[in-house]
Design a protein around this motif. Sequence first.
Motif, PDB file in Angstrom:
ATOM      1  N   UNK A  34       0.824  -1.220   0.000  1.00  0.00           N
ATOM      2  CA  UNK A  34       0.000   0.000   0.000  1.00  0.00           C
ATOM      3  C   UNK A  34       0.852   1.262   0.000  1.00  0.00           C
ATOM      4  N   UNK A  35       1.964   1.226   0.707  1.00  0.00           N
ATOM      5  CA  UNK A  35       2.840   2.399   0.816  1.00  0.00           C
ATOM      6  C   UNK A  35       3.942   2.399  -0.245  1.00  0.00           C
ATOM      7  N   UNK A  36       3.838   1.464  -1.192  1.00  0.00           N
ATOM      8  CA  UNK A  36       4.791   1.343  -2.297  1.00  0.00           C
ATOM      9  C   UNK A  36       6.229   1.153  -1.797  1.00  0.00           C
ATOM     10  N   UNK A  37       6.365   0.362  -0.742  1.00  0.00           N
ATOM     11  CA  UNK A  37       7.689   0.071  -0.169  1.00  0.00           C
ATOM     12  C   UNK A  37       8.092  -1.385  -0.367  1.00  0.00           C
ATOM     13  N   UNK A  38       7.266  -2.147  -1.080  1.00  0.00           N
ATOM     14  CA  UNK A  38       7.538  -3.575  -1.227  1.00  0.00           C
ATOM     15  C   UNK A  38       8.756  -3.878  -2.093  1.00  0.00           C
ATOM     16  N   UNK A  39       9.277  -2.878  -2.797  1.00  0.00           N
ATOM     17  CA  UNK A  39      10.522  -3.060  -3.546  1.00  0.00           C
ATOM     18  C   UNK A  39      11.748  -2.609  -2.753  1.00  0.00           C
ATOM     19  N   UNK A  40      11.506  -2.069  -1.544  1.00  0.00           N
ATOM     20  CA  UNK A  40      12.599  -1.600  -0.689  1.00  0.00           C
ATOM     21  C   UNK A  40      12.765  -2.436   0.572  1.00  0.00           C
ATOM     22  N   UNK A  41      11.658  -3.017   1.036  1.00  0.00           N
ATOM     23  CA  UNK A  41      11.670  -3.778   2.278  1.00  0.00           C
ATOM     24  C   UNK A  41      11.112  -5.170   1.988  1.00  0.00           C
ATOM     25  N   UNK A  42      11.873  -6.181   2.340  1.00  0.00           N
ATOM     26  CA  UNK A  42      11.507  -7.570   2.079  1.00  0.00           C
ATOM     27  C   UNK A  42      11.086  -8.247   3.375  1.00  0.00           C
ATOM     28  N   UNK A  43       9.932  -8.889   3.345  1.00  0.00           N
ATOM     29  CA  UNK A  43       9.452  -9.664   4.483  1.00  0.00           C
ATOM     30  C   UNK A  43       9.834 -11.121   4.230  1.00  0.00           C
TER      31      UNK A  43
END
Length: 77
Positions: A34-43
């Motif tokens: 949602x915050x468009x951070x899924x390409x910067x932070x990996x779970x």
Amino acid sequence: MNIYRSHVLICGGTGCTSSKSDKIQDKFEKLLKEKDLDNEIKVVRTGCFGLCEAGPIAIVYPEGSFYSHLKVDDVET
């Protein structure tokens, strides 16, 4: 290969999973997208950290921040 600035390691051991660590992972992934951070932070779901009495557990790298007794609602805070 993607390079991430942070990794959120979530315990996938039996104890943590029975305490809803899978739901915690889902919430992290949803919020990051949602915050468009899924390409910067990996779970990343891991094996057991060996601290079952403190679960569910998440560790954030590279800082090394340790979070225990997590609840799904804690993810947004």
